[in-house]
Design a protein around this motif. Structure first.
Motif, PDB file in Angstrom:
ATOM      1  N   VAL A   1       0.854  -1.187   0.000  1.00 17.45           N
ATOM      2  CA  VAL A   1       0.000   0.000   0.000  1.00 17.45           C
ATOM      3  C   VAL A   1       0.891   1.238   0.000  1.00 17.45           C
ATOM      4  N   VAL A   2       0.535   2.235  -0.844  1.00 17.45           N
ATOM      5  CA  VAL A   2       1.325   3.460  -0.961  1.00 17.45           C
ATOM      6  C   VAL A   2       0.423   4.691  -0.903  1.00 17.45           C
ATOM      7  N   GLN A   3       1.055   5.816  -0.596  1.00 16.87           N
ATOM      8  CA  GLN A   3       0.427   7.133  -0.702  1.00 16.87           C
ATOM      9  C   GLN A   3       1.228   7.907  -1.732  1.00 16.87           C
ATOM     10  N   VAL A   4       0.547   8.555  -2.651  1.00 20.07           N
ATOM     11  CA  VAL A   4       1.227   9.376  -3.647  1.00 20.07           C
ATOM     12  C   VAL A   4       0.603  10.759  -3.651  1.00 20.07           C
ATOM     13  N   TYR A   5       1.455  11.767  -3.705  1.00 17.20           N
ATOM     14  CA  TYR A   5       0.985  13.155  -3.731  1.00 17.20           C
ATOM     15  C   TYR A   5       1.632  13.842  -4.914  1.00 17.20           C
ATOM     16  N   GLY A   6       0.818  14.371  -5.799  1.00 17.88           N
ATOM     17  CA  GLY A   6       1.331  15.063  -6.971  1.00 17.88           C
ATOM     18  C   GLY A   6       0.188  15.468  -7.877  1.00 17.88           C
ATOM     19  N   VAL A   7       0.554  15.893  -9.071  1.00 14.69           N
ATOM     20  CA  VAL A   7      -0.442  16.347 -10.045  1.00 14.69           C
ATOM     21  C   VAL A   7      -0.941  15.133 -10.830  1.00 14.69           C
ATOM     22  N   LEU A   8      -2.268  14.951 -10.837  1.00 15.41           N
ATOM     23  CA  LEU A   8      -2.888  13.873 -11.587  1.00 15.41           C
ATOM     24  C   LEU A   8      -2.990  14.305 -13.049  1.00 15.41           C
ATOM     25  N   GLU A   9      -2.335  13.576 -13.927  1.00 17.30           N
ATOM     26  CA  GLU A   9      -2.308  13.918 -15.354  1.00 17.30           C
ATOM     27  C   GLU A   9      -3.524  13.331 -16.070  1.00 17.30           C
ATOM     28  N   THR A  10      -3.803  13.853 -17.268  1.00 19.16           N
ATOM     29  CA  THR A  10      -4.987  13.419 -18.028  1.00 19.16           C
ATOM     30  C   THR A  10      -4.905  11.959 -18.456  1.00 19.16           C
ATOM     31  N   ASP A  11      -3.695  11.431 -18.643  1.00 18.45           N
ATOM     32  CA  ASP A  11      -3.553  10.029 -19.043  1.00 18.45           C
ATOM     33  C   ASP A  11      -3.489   9.092 -17.837  1.00 18.45           C
ATOM     34  N   ARG A  12      -3.953   9.586 -16.675  1.00 19.47           N
ATOM     35  CA  ARG A  12      -4.016   8.822 -15.425  1.00 19.47           C
ATOM     36  C   ARG A  12      -2.649   8.348 -14.972  1.00 19.47           C
ATOM     37  N   THR A  13      -1.689   9.279 -15.067  1.00 18.57           N
ATOM     38  CA  THR A  13      -0.338   9.036 -14.583  1.00 18.57           C
ATOM     39  C   THR A  13       0.024  10.130 -13.588  1.00 18.57           C
ATOM     40  N   MET A  14       1.105   9.893 -12.872  1.00 15.51           N
ATOM     41  CA  MET A  14       1.569  10.886 -11.909  1.00 15.51           C
ATOM     42  C   MET A  14       3.060  10.680 -11.662  1.00 15.51           C
ATOM     43  N   THR A  15       3.782  11.779 -11.619  1.00 19.09           N
ATOM     44  CA  THR A  15       5.143  11.786 -11.111  1.00 19.09           C
ATOM     45  C   THR A  15       5.046  12.471  -9.750  1.00 19.09           C
ATOM     46  N   PRO A  16       5.086  11.699  -8.689  1.00 24.40           N
ATOM     47  CA  PRO A  16       4.734  12.247  -7.379  1.00 24.40           C
ATOM     48  C   PRO A  16       5.769  13.218  -6.815  1.00 24.40           C
ATOM     49  N   ASP A  17       5.259  14.241  -6.114  1.00 26.29           N
ATOM     50  CA  ASP A  17       6.128  15.121  -5.331  1.00 26.29           C
ATOM     51  C   ASP A  17       6.531  14.413  -4.043  1.00 26.29           C
ATOM     52  N   GLU A  18       5.613  13.632  -3.509  1.00 26.54           N
ATOM     53  CA  GLU A  18       5.852  12.827  -2.309  1.00 26.54           C
ATOM     54  C   GLU A  18       5.349  11.425  -2.565  1.00 26.54           C
ATOM     55  N   PHE A  19       6.123  10.448  -2.081  1.00 30.21           N
ATOM     56  CA  PHE A  19       5.768   9.046  -2.248  1.00 30.21           C
ATOM     57  C   PHE A  19       6.079   8.341  -0.937  1.00 30.21           C
ATOM     58  N   VAL A  20       5.064   7.737  -0.318  1.00 24.90           N
ATOM     59  CA  VAL A  20       5.255   7.068   0.971  1.00 24.90           C
ATOM     60  C   VAL A  20       4.746   5.635   0.864  1.00 24.90           C
TER      61      VAL A  20
END
Length: 170
Positions: free
Chosen positions: A95-114
């Motif tokens: 299980v993970v937490q991701v914080y970042g901008v949700l892109e239109t193609d349902r991808t994300m390069t997270p600013d924070e990843f836990v």
């Protein structure tokens, strides 16, 4: 203190805790600043381009990307998110937490990843460690104190000569 008064105070405290828990559960979604799985369901486009915090279970691990399943309260997958560039290792089922901008193609390069749980066995380990710790704490407490069921109270098991007897007011 009389037994009836103790039971009354206990009942009032328990009702207060239950009431607070119900209120918290009822208002949780409206006060949480990020979308939940239920809010994302059928409405992912409303959150694209925004900073979001998402929780999910890792479905697949590929080179430098993870596929994360975000679920609703019924455990149905509402968003399959591809997360690029995670810095920590995690296994499928973790299980993970991701914080970042949700892109239109349902991808994300997270600013924070836990990583909350790095594998499915991590949850069992946490629960087992908590259970053992709770049993040890309860055992230590009950070794020092005994339960007086008739008075609904705890009493020290070993009274030392330094302690004074406090008279019961009831």
């Amino acid at each position: 203190m009389h037994t009836a008064v103790r039971l009354g105070l206990l009942a009032i405290c328990l009702l207060g805790v239950v009431g607070l828990a119900i209120h918290y559960g009822a208002t949780y979604d409206e006060h949480w600043p990020h979308p939940t799985g239920d809010q994302l369901e059928g409405n992912v486009e409303a959150y694209t381009g925004e900073q979001v915090l998402l929780f999910g279970e890792v479905h697949a691990v590929k080179d430098d990307a993870l596929t994360v399943h975000v679920t609703n309260d019924a455990d149905e997958v509402v968003l399959e998110l591809t997360v690029y560039g995670p810095t920590e290792s995690v296994e499928p089922g973790g299980v993970v937490q991701v914080y970042g901008v949700l892109e239109t193609d349902r991808t994300m390069t997270p600013d924070e990843f836990v990583v909350v749980n790095e594998s499915p066995t991590a949850t069992r380990y946490k629960h087992l460690a908590s259970l053992i710790g709770g049993l040890l704490a309860a055992g230590y407490f009950l070794r020092q104190w005994r339960i007086d069921v008739a008075r609904i109270s705890f009493e020290p098991r070993h009274a030392t000569s330094d302690t004074q007897e406090v008279p019961d007011d009831g």
